[in-house]
Write a protein that holds these residues in place. Structure first.
Motif, short mmCIF file in Angstrom:
data_model
loop_
_atom_site.label_atom_id
_atom_site.label_comp_id
_atom_site.label_asym_id
_atom_site.label_seq_id
_atom_site.Cartn_x
_atom_site.Cartn_y
_atom_site.Cartn_z
N PRO A 50 78.73 19.80 89.35
CA PRO A 50 77.85 18.63 89.24
C PRO A 50 76.94 18.41 90.45
CG PRO A 50 80.06 18.08 88.51
CD PRO A 50 80.14 19.45 89.10
N GLU A 123 79.13 14.35 84.50
CA GLU A 123 79.16 14.00 85.93
C GLU A 123 77.79 14.26 86.57
OE1 GLU A 123 80.83 11.94 88.35
OE2 GLU A 123 82.00 12.43 86.53
N LYS A 126 75.46 11.53 85.63
CA LYS A 126 75.72 10.30 86.40
C LYS A 126 75.11 10.37 87.80
CE LYS A 126 79.98 9.05 84.06
NZ LYS A 126 81.42 9.25 84.08
#
Ligand SMILES: Cc1c2[nH]c(c1CCC(=O)O)Cc1[nH]c(c(CCC(=O)O)c1C)Cc1[nH]c(c(CCC(=O)O)c1C)Cc1[nH]c(c(C)c1CCC(=O)O)C2
Length: 343
Positions: A50, A123, A126
């Motif tokens: 991520p 992730e 986000k």
């Protein structure tokens, strides 16, 4: 703060300067991408890391100030999440385990299980939702079911999608079950991307052009319509871009038939034709040939201006007609952006 330009165009607003982003904008033509990929080890490790996936997503935003960032991932992560083996052969492309019969289909996981593998992607979304500049739109994506199925059936990219056509014609029950499973998995995958912060989602149907007649309606149009209607039921107002690449005459009416807010046009379609026949229904995206990012010069400037002009009477997001290639010159990307923005 006024609303982001991409979201305004997707709602049908005609802007004085079209917003711009580029397919494969995070990619091998950028030295900073190659450095981060080397740090990750390989392409798939980069997709599932991520921090580093967010980093490469942000690189073209920092360098060029595009109006949208597209999540860094790949359409073939979904097959992997459904249980297919996936690997990339350097210089050649993706390889997957193949599905050619009922037993192959039966070995796949249910659609609801895809999150086990795909959670690092959420992730990444986000992190991006937190770190992107306030005026940059975050686009999530997935492959459309037909295109994803072509890779799952053949186990690789094919020039004419012959193995997928063969399964469709010889064992329609298995073929349709596969399309159905991918459709359900895609709804799950995109829904989680939206929950994580994607503001728009795009469906890549790169091989839509190889479907004709009823097959196009059944396997390109209908699954796209189903995904869009389910996403909009779960996430009211979420804008969707559909890209039935090389659909030709089938681009006409595609937005209305599927509920897409925008149709991305490849560069085999003439921009004036697309303005008259596709943009009449709403926003379009496209469609500069990516070869101009290699060759640059006056031809790039001329063709960019022509596309801006052709689409100037309706809602338009400027983009390439397909992904930028590794041999592109980063300076030509800047020249395209300056030309679109009239700098
Ligand atoms: C068919 C398809 C794939 N992936 C994708 C499609 C649909 C669009 C299209 O038609 O190009 C979509 C895709 N792939 C990638 C993105 C990331 C977002 C973006 O910047 O657009 C997106 C949206 C990264 C990638 N996906 C891939 C790369 C290159 C991998 C590397 O760094 O070595 C990138 C940046 C690899 C990939 N992934 C895929 C292939 C066939 C290949 C190999 C071909 C190639 O090497 O260009 C499958």
């Amino acid at each position: 703060m006024s609303e982001k330009t991409i979201l305004r165009a997707l709602k049908g607003e005609v802007l004085p300067v079209p917003p711009i982003w580029m397919m494969r904008q995070a990619g091998r033509y950028l030295p900073e991408y190659r450095a981060t990929r080397a740090k990750a080890g390989d392409f798939l490790s980069l997709c599932y890391n991520p921090e580093l996936a967010a980093e490469v997503t942000l690189q073209p935003i920092r360098r060029y100030g595009f109006d949208a960032a597209i999540l860094f991932a790949d359409i073939l992560l979904l097959p992997q999440a459904l249980g297919a083996d996936l690997w990339f052969v350097t210089g050649e492309g993706p390889r997957l385990s193949t599905i050619t019969d009922q037993a192959g289909f039966d070995a796949l996981k249910p659609a609801g299980d895809v999150h086990d593998v795909l959670s690092p992607i959420y992730e990444t979304v986000k992190i991006l939702a937190r770190e992107l500049p306030k005026d940059t739109t975050l686009i999530g994506f997935a492959g459309a079911p037909w295109t994803v199925a072509t890779y799952m059936i053949a186990g690789r990219g094919t020039p004419d999608q012959a193995p997928a056509h063969a399964l469709k014609d010889e064992n329609r029950a298995v073929f349709e079950a596969l399309i159905e499973r991918i459709t359900e998995g895609t709804i799950e995958y995109l829904s989680e991307q939206i929950k994580a912060g994607a503001e728009v989602v795009k469906l890549f149907d790169s091989w839509a052009g190889s479907l004709s007649g009823e097959d196009f309606d059944r396997y390109a149009l209908a699954p796209t319509r189903r995904i869009i209607s389910e996403l909009k039921a779960r996430h009211p107002g979420i804008p969707v871009i559909a890209f039935p690449r090389e659909a030709g005459a089938k681009y006409v009416g595609f937005a209305k038939a599927t509920g897409a807010d925008c149709v991305a046009i490849d560069n085999s379609a003439d921009a004036y034709w697309a303005a008259a026949h596709v943009q009449v229904d709403g926003c379009v995206q496209g469609n500069l040939a990516s070869s101009h990012m290699v060759t640059g010069g006056d031809a790039l400037v001329r063709e960019t201006r022509e596309i801006v002009k052709a689409f100037s009477k309706g809602p338009h997001i400027f983009n390439l007609g397909h992904g930028i290639t590794p041999d592109a010159d980063p300076e030509n990307v800047q020249l395209m952006i300056d030309t679109v923005r009239g700098a």
